[in-house]
Design a protein around this motif. Structure first.
Motif, PDB file in Angstrom:
ATOM      1  N   UNK A 339       0.787  -1.282   0.182  1.00  0.00           N
ATOM      2  CA  UNK A 339      -0.117  -0.146   0.088  1.00  0.00           C
ATOM      3  C   UNK A 339       0.766   1.293   0.057  1.00  0.00           C
ATOM      4  N   UNK A 340       0.167   2.593   0.156  1.00  0.00           N
ATOM      5  CA  UNK A 340       0.884   3.600  -0.102  1.00  0.00           C
ATOM      6  C   UNK A 340       1.606   4.335   1.287  1.00  0.00           C
ATOM      7  N   UNK A 341       1.238   3.599   2.291  1.00  0.00           N
ATOM      8  CA  UNK A 341       1.668   3.898   3.557  1.00  0.00           C
ATOM      9  C   UNK A 341       2.074   2.685   4.215  1.00  0.00           C
ATOM     10  N   UNK A 342       2.857   1.802   4.079  1.00  0.00           N
ATOM     11  CA  UNK A 342       2.821   0.514   4.825  1.00  0.00           C
ATOM     12  C   UNK A 342       3.527   0.524   6.072  1.00  0.00           C
ATOM     13  N   UNK A 343       4.050   1.588   6.593  1.00  0.00           N
ATOM     14  CA  UNK A 343       4.680   1.637   7.738  1.00  0.00           C
ATOM     15  C   UNK A 343       3.965   2.452   8.744  1.00  0.00           C
ATOM     16  N   UNK A 344       2.904   3.108   8.278  1.00  0.00           N
ATOM     17  CA  UNK A 344       2.149   3.806   9.199  1.00  0.00           C
ATOM     18  C   UNK A 344       1.561   3.017  10.208  1.00  0.00           C
ATOM     19  N   UNK A 345       1.010   3.677  11.294  1.00  0.00           N
ATOM     20  CA  UNK A 345       0.159   3.223  12.418  1.00  0.00           C
ATOM     21  C   UNK A 345      -1.588   3.526  11.808  1.00  0.00           C
ATOM     22  N   UNK A 346      -2.168   2.543  12.295  1.00  0.00           N
ATOM     23  CA  UNK A 346      -3.550   2.666  11.861  1.00  0.00           C
ATOM     24  C   UNK A 346      -4.615   2.548  13.092  1.00  0.00           C
ATOM     25  N   UNK A 347      -5.535   3.214  13.006  1.00  0.00           N
ATOM     26  CA  UNK A 347      -6.840   3.499  13.943  1.00  0.00           C
ATOM     27  C   UNK A 347      -8.014   2.839  13.002  1.00  0.00           C
ATOM     28  N   UNK A 348      -8.779   2.019  13.322  1.00  0.00           N
ATOM     29  CA  UNK A 348      -9.959   1.470  12.408  1.00  0.00           C
ATOM     30  C   UNK A 348     -11.194   1.721  13.049  1.00  0.00           C
ATOM     31  N   UNK A 349     -11.939   2.731  12.577  1.00  0.00           N
ATOM     32  CA  UNK A 349     -13.021   3.380  13.208  1.00  0.00           C
ATOM     33  C   UNK A 349     -14.462   2.764  12.306  1.00  0.00           C
ATOM     34  N   UNK A 350     -15.349   1.915  12.839  1.00  0.00           N
ATOM     35  CA  UNK A 350     -16.531   1.731  12.004  1.00  0.00           C
ATOM     36  C   UNK A 350     -17.835   2.453  12.453  1.00  0.00           C
ATOM     37  N   UNK A 351     -18.231   3.346  11.426  1.00  0.00           N
ATOM     38  CA  UNK A 351     -19.354   4.370  11.576  1.00  0.00           C
ATOM     39  C   UNK A 351     -20.482   4.331  10.776  1.00  0.00           C
ATOM     40  N   UNK A 352     -20.521   3.333   9.925  1.00  0.00           N
ATOM     41  CA  UNK A 352     -21.473   3.154   8.783  1.00  0.00           C
ATOM     42  C   UNK A 352     -22.306   1.847   9.180  1.00  0.00           C
ATOM     43  N   UNK A 353     -23.767   2.337   9.209  1.00  0.00           N
ATOM     44  CA  UNK A 353     -24.678   1.156   9.155  1.00  0.00           C
ATOM     45  C   UNK A 353     -25.150   0.752   8.029  1.00  0.00           C
ATOM     46  N   UNK A 354     -24.555  -0.424   7.615  1.00  0.00           N
ATOM     47  CA  UNK A 354     -24.807  -0.942   6.204  1.00  0.00           C
ATOM     48  C   UNK A 354     -25.860  -1.282   5.766  1.00  0.00           C
ATOM     49  N   UNK A 355     -26.923  -1.207   6.658  1.00  0.00           N
ATOM     50  CA  UNK A 355     -28.298  -1.994   6.252  1.00  0.00           C
ATOM     51  C   UNK A 355     -28.973  -0.702   5.913  1.00  0.00           C
ATOM     52  N   UNK A 356     -28.872   0.491   6.702  1.00  0.00           N
ATOM     53  CA  UNK A 356     -29.812   1.624   6.343  1.00  0.00           C
ATOM     54  C   UNK A 356     -29.050   2.857   5.883  1.00  0.00           C
ATOM     55  N   UNK A 357     -29.586   3.951   5.608  1.00  0.00           N
ATOM     56  CA  UNK A 357     -29.067   5.087   5.395  1.00  0.00           C
ATOM     57  C   UNK A 357     -29.834   6.195   6.202  1.00  0.00           C
ATOM     58  N   UNK A 358     -29.347   6.674   7.454  1.00  0.00           N
ATOM     59  CA  UNK A 358     -29.947   7.597   8.022  1.00  0.00           C
ATOM     60  C   UNK A 358     -28.625   8.648   8.568  1.00  0.00           C
ATOM     61  N   UNK A 359     -29.406   9.508   9.103  1.00  0.00           N
ATOM     62  CA  UNK A 359     -28.379  10.817   9.722  1.00  0.00           C
ATOM     63  C   UNK A 359     -27.647  10.348  10.764  1.00  0.00           C
ATOM     64  N   UNK A 360     -27.946   9.306  11.569  1.00  0.00           N
ATOM     65  CA  UNK A 360     -27.272   8.956  12.694  1.00  0.00           C
ATOM     66  C   UNK A 360     -25.940   8.713  12.191  1.00  0.00           C
ATOM     67  N   UNK A 361     -25.496   8.381  10.754  1.00  0.00           N
ATOM     68  CA  UNK A 361     -24.359   7.808  10.553  1.00  0.00           C
ATOM     69  C   UNK A 361     -23.499   9.148  10.757  1.00  0.00           C
ATOM     70  N   UNK A 362     -23.969  10.133  10.275  1.00  0.00           N
ATOM     71  CA  UNK A 362     -23.051  11.502  10.585  1.00  0.00           C
ATOM     72  C   UNK A 362     -22.595  11.542  12.175  1.00  0.00           C
ATOM     73  N   UNK A 363     -23.560  11.324  13.011  1.00  0.00           N
ATOM     74  CA  UNK A 363     -23.408  11.447  14.452  1.00  0.00           C
ATOM     75  C   UNK A 363     -22.436  10.278  14.797  1.00  0.00           C
ATOM     76  N   UNK A 364     -22.028   9.049  14.316  1.00  0.00           N
ATOM     77  CA  UNK A 364     -21.285   8.123  14.434  1.00  0.00           C
ATOM     78  C   UNK A 364     -19.864   8.866  13.784  1.00  0.00           C
ATOM     79  N   UNK A 365     -19.991   9.460  12.660  1.00  0.00           N
ATOM     80  CA  UNK A 365     -18.744   9.938  12.020  1.00  0.00           C
ATOM     81  C   UNK A 365     -18.090  11.063  12.978  1.00  0.00           C
ATOM     82  N   UNK A 366     -18.895  11.756  13.374  1.00  0.00           N
ATOM     83  CA  UNK A 366     -18.532  12.934  14.151  1.00  0.00           C
ATOM     84  C   UNK A 366     -17.968  12.397  15.408  1.00  0.00           C
ATOM     85  N   UNK A 367     -18.437  11.527  16.064  1.00  0.00           N
ATOM     86  CA  UNK A 367     -17.955  10.736  17.409  1.00  0.00           C
ATOM     87  C   UNK A 367     -16.593  10.200  16.928  1.00  0.00           C
TER      88      UNK A 367
END
Length: 560
Positions: A339-367
């Motif tokens: 990949x383009x940054x193979x030696x970086x450190x990563x934090x993985x954050x899940x914010x998307x509700x794959x089953x629906x499309x509601x504004x709460x996903x933005x609340x999660x994104x902001x969080x």
């Protein structure tokens, strides 16, 4: 002899009739009159059915009919509901069941006195999420003079290095406010100290009234509705993966990622030893299914993983999208895929509700981006955008909202940028105007091209409401090499992959020139693009070149 007049004679004769004849005459006469004046039978009305026991479904109506006895018929009936928040009824008896609870539907005749009731009982299998917009954050137990109590050492160091003061926006929401909200009921599922919002999950829609009554609440907005979970989601306990991600061989054999790198001349950074080491990247995405069991990811450095989605607390439990996206930066398997940054450190954050499309996903994104800030992340990749696809009609964004300061995720991105974080976001695949947070002035928005540099037909573009070029630049997103959940390389399309490809290269560039601010980095990457002097849609400023970017970065760095 004196003659008696005839009327008098008749009277005299009647007076001489036997008593029993007089009684008979009176009885017959009176009986006839009583028969003519018998009271009419009372008018009655009956509703069919007499009761409704249903599950809430506002899209479906229930027909009520009436039977009127001794009246003029159904045309004279007026329908009404005793509680229109629970159920409503039309003029012709169609009932809509709106909210869980119990009420009566009333049918009243024109006389205003005769009526009947149908008892309506509504059950609800859904939960609801509401965004409470606060007037302020209230008093805090923390002080900006003691930032170590609410920010990590790395977050404080980033502010110090970039000369960014800790301020009131960094303070958490008042504990008293949080306590008052919890006492009303519901579960807090997200909160933003930057935007002064708290999001709650509840089964009781009428809690809205109580939330609104809190003196510190300005407004309450519905941001999600859906089936109630069968059980309270189990908590997830994270275990970091501090992989050995050093690369010994230079130049690298990128394998299936070769076009990703070469199209932007990214190998020039790697050839000089800049592969993202020391840079923390947060990936805000849809899910990272079984990433830790994926052999292609077994040597990458993962500082932490967290899900912000209430119903899905395990970030590794669902969805492929985050696997594809993260692989573009993080995978470090020379000869197979790098990949383009193979030696970086990563934090993985899940914010998307794959089953629906509601504004709460933005609340999660902001969080998530606030959390990223608090743990000291340097760069954020968001292969997510939000436009007019929400299920709630009132929540759908319009082009006019994309002015770089209105949408929720955009406002949070603006704050994050002001705190020194560099943000990269996909342009989107909607072939329409740019969404949020991609419309933020501080976000590097990336469109998609093929390895030959030709724009992908799906890549979103447009001038923002306030006259800015979006996307900012482009990278490979049509025929992009990725690693799939099975650990195998494959080709995919979407600006979701253009974004992390460029994000990883930005990390390498920042490693090479750490004196640059995030604002400097944004300017450098735009100026490095091949259409910077003559931006054109749908390319924006065009295809970035890392050699030019390094030259520009050096010039700026030398002045600091």
């Amino acid at each position: 002899m004196t003659k008696t007049p005839f009327p008098l004679l008749m009277t005299a004769k009647l007076c001489t009739l036997p008593l029993y004849l007089l009684l008979l005459i009176c009885f017959v006469s009176t009986g006839c009159k009583k028969t003519d004046n018998l009271p009419k039978a009372a008018t009655t009305i009956v509703i069919n059915p007499s009761s409704l026991n249903v599950v809430k479904n506002p899209a479906y109506s229930y027909r009520l009919t009436t039977t009127v006895s001794n009246g003029s018929g159904a045309a004279q009936i007026t329908w009404s509901s005793e509680n229109t928040r629970i159920a409503t009824v039309t003029a012709d008896g169609l009932v809509s069941c709106l909210t869980a609870g119990q009420t009566n539907i009333v049918a009243t005749l024109a006389d205003g006195k005769t009526s009947a009731k149908c008892k309506v009982t509504i059950a609800d299998n859904n939960d609801y999420k509401y965004r409470l917009i606060l007037k302020d954050k209230g008093s805090s137990a923390y002080s900006i003079s003691k930032p170590s109590e609410f920010l990590s050492a790395r977050a404080i160091e980033r502010r110090r290095k970039r000369n960014i003061p800790v301020d009131e926006t960094d303070l958490p929401i008042s504990a008293d406010y949080i306590k008052a909200i919890k006492q009303i009921g519901g579960v807090i599922v997200a909160q933003s100290k930057w935007l002064n919002t708290v999001s709650v999950n509840t089964s009781d829609e009428f809690l809205v009234d109580k939330y609104k009554a809190l003196p510190f609440v300005k407004d309450v907005i519905l941001v999600w509705e859906g089936p109630r979970p069968a059980a309270i989601p189990a908590k997830y306990t994270d275990i970091p993966q501090l992989g050995s991600n050093q690369t010994a061989n230079t130049p690298l054999d990128y394998g299936a990622a070769t076009a990703n790198i070469s199209t932007c001349n990214g190998q020039v950074l790697h050839n000089k030893g800049f592969k993202g080491a020391g840079i923390d990247i947060a990936v805000i995405d849809e899910g990272f299914i079984n990433l830790k069991n994926n052999p292609a990811f077994n040597n990458i450095s993962i500082k932490g993983a967290k899900s912000f989605v209430y119903e899905s607390p395990d970030p590794y439990a669902i969805d492929n999208h985050g696997i594809w996206v993260t692989s573009c930066m993080a995978v470090n398997k020379p000869g197979t895929y790098v990949g383009t940054a193979p030696e970086a450190n990563y934090w993985l954050f899940h914010t998307e509700d794959a089953l629906t499309e509601y504004p709460i996903e933005e609340d999660y994104w902001v969080n998530a981006i606030e959390y990223a800030d608090s743990v000291g992340v340097d760069i954020v990749n968001s292969s997510l955008t939000y436009t007019n696809n929400y299920y709630l009609p009132q929540a759908k964004y319009k082009f006019e909202d994309m002015d770089g300061k209105t949408a929720m995720a955009t406002r949070a991105a603006n704050v994050a940028f002001n705190k020194g974080i560099f943000i990269v976001c996909c342009a989107g695949n909607d072939e329409q105007w740019i969404g949020t947070p991609a419309d933020s002035p501080g976000v590097l928005t990336v469109g998609a091209v093929n390895p030959a540099g030709i724009i992908a037909p799906f890549s979103t573009f447009g001038i923002t409401v306030d006259g800015r070029v979006k996307p900012d630049i482009v990278a490979v997103g049509l025929g992009a090499g990725v690693i799939n959940p099975a650990g195998v390389a494959e080709s995919r399309m979407g600006t979701s992959y253009s974004s992390p490809i460029m994000c990883g290269l930005a990390a390498c560039l920042w490693q090479a020139y750490p004196k640059l601010s995030n604002k400097d980095l944004l300017i450098v990457l735009r100026k490095s693009a091949n259409k910077y002097n003559n931006p054109v849609m749908p390319y924006g400023y065009g295809l970035a070149d890392m050699q030019i970017a390094m030259d520009l970065a050096k010039n700026i760095s030398d002045t600091k």
